[in-house]
Write a protein that holds these residues in place. Structure first.
Motif, PDB file in Angstrom:
ATOM      1  N   TYR A  68       5.786   1.842  -9.223  1.00  0.00           N
ATOM      2  CA  TYR A  68       5.400   0.443  -9.042  1.00  0.00           C
ATOM      3  C   TYR A  68       5.970  -0.092  -7.722  1.00  0.00           C
ATOM      4  N   SER A  83       3.829  -1.318  -4.473  1.00  0.00           N
ATOM      5  CA  SER A  83       4.014  -2.699  -4.029  1.00  0.00           C
ATOM      6  C   SER A  83       4.457  -2.766  -2.573  1.00  0.00           C
ATOM      7  N   ARG A 117       2.142  -4.502   0.090  1.00  0.00           N
ATOM      8  CA  ARG A 117       2.567  -5.867   0.401  1.00  0.00           C
ATOM      9  C   ARG A 117       3.662  -5.967   1.448  1.00  0.00           C
ATOM     10  N   GLY A 152       7.042  -6.666  -1.443  1.00  0.00           N
ATOM     11  CA  GLY A 152       7.013  -5.515  -2.345  1.00  0.00           C
ATOM     12  C   GLY A 152       8.346  -5.313  -3.054  1.00  0.00           C
ATOM     13  N   ARG A 184       8.784  -8.046  -5.731  1.00  0.00           N
ATOM     14  CA  ARG A 184       7.973  -7.746  -6.920  1.00  0.00           C
ATOM     15  C   ARG A 184       8.638  -6.650  -7.761  1.00  0.00           C
ATOM     16  N   PRO A 217       0.750  -2.516 -10.805  1.00  0.00           N
ATOM     17  CA  PRO A 217       1.206  -3.296  -9.640  1.00  0.00           C
ATOM     18  C   PRO A 217       0.189  -4.305  -9.165  1.00  0.00           C
TER      19      PRO A 217
END
Length: 103
Positions: A67, A71, A75, A80, A83, A103
């Protein structure tokens, strides 16, 4: 201000400028994102197998490291990572095994 303190201040300003410039790039070109992805790879190769032998496993699907990787790749380093940290904060004994959280 002493000369040493002045040099430390200059180094901090230059480092902050370089970091700001790096974070303004698209995610696939960020050096900070590449460093974070390398750290995730190290965790996955060296730390995670040892934790698994003691019975510690990720409760989510995909795993938290996967994940975080997705991320950060999509991002960037800052968003990221934030998150991924939020997701890690949701992990605990109250979370069912294999909870699906894309994600």
């Amino acid at each position: 201000m002493t000369r040493r303190r002045g040099l430390a201040w200059l180094a901090a300003v230059l480092l902050a400028g370089a970091l700001a410039a790096d974070l303004s790039r698209e995610p696939e070109r960020q050096l900070t994102a590449k460093a974070l992805l390398s750290a995730i790879g190290f965790y996955r190769d060296a730390v995670s197998p040892r934790l698994a032998r003691t019975g510690v496993r990720c409760r989510f699907f995909p795993s938290c490291s996967r994940y975080a990787e997705v991320s950060i790749r999509s991002r960037g380093a800052v968003d990221g990572t934030l998150r991924a940290l939020r997701r890690l904060g949701r992990c605990g004994p109250w979370t069912r095994r294999m909870t699906v959280d894309p994600p």
